[in-house]
Design a protein around this motif. Structure first.
Motif, PDB file in Angstrom:
ATOM      1  N   THR A 341       0.840  -1.196   0.000  1.00 27.11           N
ATOM      2  CA  THR A 341       0.000   0.000   0.000  1.00 27.11           C
ATOM      3  C   THR A 341       0.874   1.246   0.000  1.00 27.11           C
ATOM      4  O   THR A 341       1.803   1.349   0.809  1.00 27.11           O
ATOM      5  CB  THR A 341      -0.905   0.026   1.245  1.00 27.11           C
ATOM      6  N   PRO A 342       0.632   2.209  -0.874  1.00 24.77           N
ATOM      7  CA  PRO A 342       1.426   3.441  -0.865  1.00 24.77           C
ATOM      8  C   PRO A 342       1.281   4.178   0.457  1.00 24.77           C
ATOM      9  O   PRO A 342       0.190   4.221   1.052  1.00 24.77           O
ATOM     10  CB  PRO A 342       0.829   4.260  -2.019  1.00 24.77           C
ATOM     11  N   LEU A 343       2.374   4.749   0.935  1.00 24.71           N
ATOM     12  CA  LEU A 343       2.384   5.464   2.209  1.00 24.71           C
ATOM     13  C   LEU A 343       2.560   6.961   1.947  1.00 24.71           C
ATOM     14  O   LEU A 343       3.640   7.410   1.556  1.00 24.71           O
ATOM     15  CB  LEU A 343       3.509   4.947   3.103  1.00 24.71           C
ATOM     16  N   PRO A 366      -0.719   6.196  -7.649  1.00 22.44           N
ATOM     17  CA  PRO A 366      -1.709   6.977  -6.911  1.00 22.44           C
ATOM     18  C   PRO A 366      -1.228   7.578  -5.603  1.00 22.44           C
ATOM     19  O   PRO A 366      -1.863   8.488  -5.077  1.00 22.44           O
ATOM     20  CB  PRO A 366      -2.822   5.950  -6.646  1.00 22.44           C
ATOM     21  N   GLY A 367      -0.151   7.095  -5.038  1.00 24.30           N
ATOM     22  CA  GLY A 367       0.275   7.617  -3.747  1.00 24.30           C
ATOM     23  C   GLY A 367       1.688   7.206  -3.395  1.00 24.30           C
ATOM     24  O   GLY A 367       2.331   6.416  -4.085  1.00 24.30           O
ATOM     25  N   GLY A 368       2.173   7.766  -2.277  1.00 26.08           N
ATOM     26  CA  GLY A 368       3.515   7.460  -1.805  1.00 26.08           C
ATOM     27  C   GLY A 368       4.623   8.047  -2.663  1.00 26.08           C
ATOM     28  O   GLY A 368       5.784   7.671  -2.547  1.00 26.08           O
ATOM     29  N   TYR A 369       4.274   9.008  -3.517  1.00 20.20           N
ATOM     30  CA  TYR A 369       5.238   9.534  -4.491  1.00 20.20           C
ATOM     31  C   TYR A 369       6.179  10.554  -3.854  1.00 20.20           C
ATOM     32  O   TYR A 369       5.775  11.359  -3.014  1.00 20.20           O
ATOM     33  CB  TYR A 369       4.493  10.180  -5.653  1.00 20.20           C
ATOM     34  N   PHE A 370       7.451  10.506  -4.274  1.00 12.02           N
ATOM     35  CA  PHE A 370       8.404  11.533  -3.855  1.00 12.02           C
ATOM     36  C   PHE A 370       9.369  11.838  -4.993  1.00 12.02           C
ATOM     37  O   PHE A 370       9.578  11.040  -5.908  1.00 12.02           O
ATOM     38  CB  PHE A 370       9.187  11.105  -2.609  1.00 12.02           C
TER      39      PHE A 370
END
Length: 401
Positions: A341-343, A366-370
């Motif tokens: 799951t993206p954090l 969808p998420g956890g992007y940096f």
């Protein structure tokens, strides 16, 4: 049925409902031209339509599907770092807006569009600091549209920074600075000195500034020069000199000039400094004066008889250019190692920078992007999040999946 198709009758437009039906109220007349269009279908037109009073006129259309095409491309940095960019691609077609996202690692995107209709395609970086770029074109088979985005003048894009001046002075070391000289050419004893020692203060902000006060010196001629040390032309990255100035006059009787001496020669005025009675940033190009020269000196020459004052600060030649730094941009996704799951909200840091993972509108990521800049010679990236063990990885190990 084709819903939300646009039907045009002269200056009047209508849209079809879910059943493909449209209605329009028109004046009685002949020779109306009625056309129908929706993105993804070819436009169709019927001419010579007559409208009779109190009667319904049916004009039906059977639209043919437009030829589908795939438009591909790459969005990349165009200001010197030359790295792919994670970006949103927006297509504005008549009556329709479509979006897609690039791959964060490759900057590549692919969109299914239609042939024969003019569209506007815009690329917007998901990371701050870039100027969006748009292009109008009509897609054809196997169209390619690449984007090279440039950074904002504010230079806030990751991996960029302002250059240092080739020559600079902010007077934090005192007035005159080491290697500079102050001369008293008047009768009052008033000379260039530190603004912090005057009753007026620095006025141009915090820190220190060079200050001369004809008013405080009193009746009589106050005349003083503030002269730099010798500046080598070969050491300069630019010929543009900038400095902060505040020149306040009373009756306008001062003589206040910026002067230059090239290779030990005579002094010549290159700028009559304006008495605007306010703080401003002044600029003068030295190119005409120092072209072909080896070295030069500058001096601020002030002469007044019981006028007000002059202040200068933050002198610089060159620098303040936004340039790509030595290093690389690393982009990735932080996930739970067990559930994948993206954090969002995890902290990603190097010795130079710290960022937080965020959600994006991309269905693929969808998420956890940096996105973080890793300077040359630095490899370790630290990742931490509440209730998780801190992880340390190398830049080469970071690959979005």
């Amino acid at each position: 049925a084709i819903a939300d198709a646009q039907v045009t009758i002269g200056a009047l437009t209508a849209r079809t409902n879910a059943e493909g039906v449209y209605t329009a109220t028109l004046p009685v007349g002949e020779d109306f031209v009625v056309s129908a269009f929706k993105y993804g279908w070819n436009a169709s037109e019927t001419t010579g339509v007559a409208v009779v009073e109190d009667e319904d006129t049916a004009v039906d259309f059977s639209l043919e599907a437009a030829t589908p095409v795939t438009v591909t491309g790459v969005v990349a940095d165009g200001s010197g770092l030359d790295v792919p960019l994670f970006a949103e691609i927006v297509v504005d077609a008549p009556g329709t807006r479509l979006t897609a996202y690039t791959n964060p690692v490759t900057g590549a995107f692919s969109m299914n569009l239609f042939e024969g209709t003019l569209i506007k395609m815009t690329a917007m970086s998901a990371d701050e600091g870039y100027i969006a770029q748009s292009v109008d074109f009509t897609p054809t088979a196997d169209s390619t549209q690449n984007f090279d985005l440039t950074v904002l003048a504010s230079c806030i894009a990751k991996g960029y920074g302002f250059t240092e001046p080739s020559f600079g002075e902010d007077f934090t070391g005192g007035v005159p600075p080491t290697g500079w000289t102050v001369a008293d050419n008047g009768a009052t004893g008033g000379v260039w000195g530190p603004g912090s020692a005057s009753t007026r203060g620095v006025l141009l902000g915090s820190g220190e500034a060079a200050f001369i006060d004809s008013d405080a010196a009193g009746n009589g001629v106050t005349s003083s020069t503030l002269t730099t040390g010798t500046i080598q032309v070969a050491d300069l990255s630019s010929t543009v000199l900038v400095f902060d100035s505040w020149f306040r006059t009373y009756v306008g009787g001062e003589v206040y000039n910026l002067e230059i001496s090239v290779d030990g020669g005579a002094w010549a005025s290159i700028l009559a400094i304006p008495a605007t009675n306010r703080a401003e940033r002044l600029s003068v190009d030295l190119d005409a004066s120092i072209s072909g020269a080896t070295s030069f000196q500058l001096r601020w020459n002030y002469t007044a008889n019981w006028e007000w004052y002059a202040i200068i600060d933050n002198i610089a030649i060159g620098g303040n250019e936004c340039v790509a730094l030595d290093g690389s941009i690393v982009r990735g996704i932080v996930t739970d190692a067990n559930t994948m799951t993206p954090l969002n909200g995890a902290t990603v840091s190097t010795q130079e920078d710290t960022v937080t993972t965020v959600a994006t509108d991309s269905a693929e990521f969808p998420g956890g992007y940096f996105s973080i800049f890793v300077p040359a010679g630095e490899e370790t990236i630290s990742v931490s999040f509440n209730n998780y063990e801190t992880a340390e990885v190398t830049a080469a190990d970071v690959v979005p999946t």
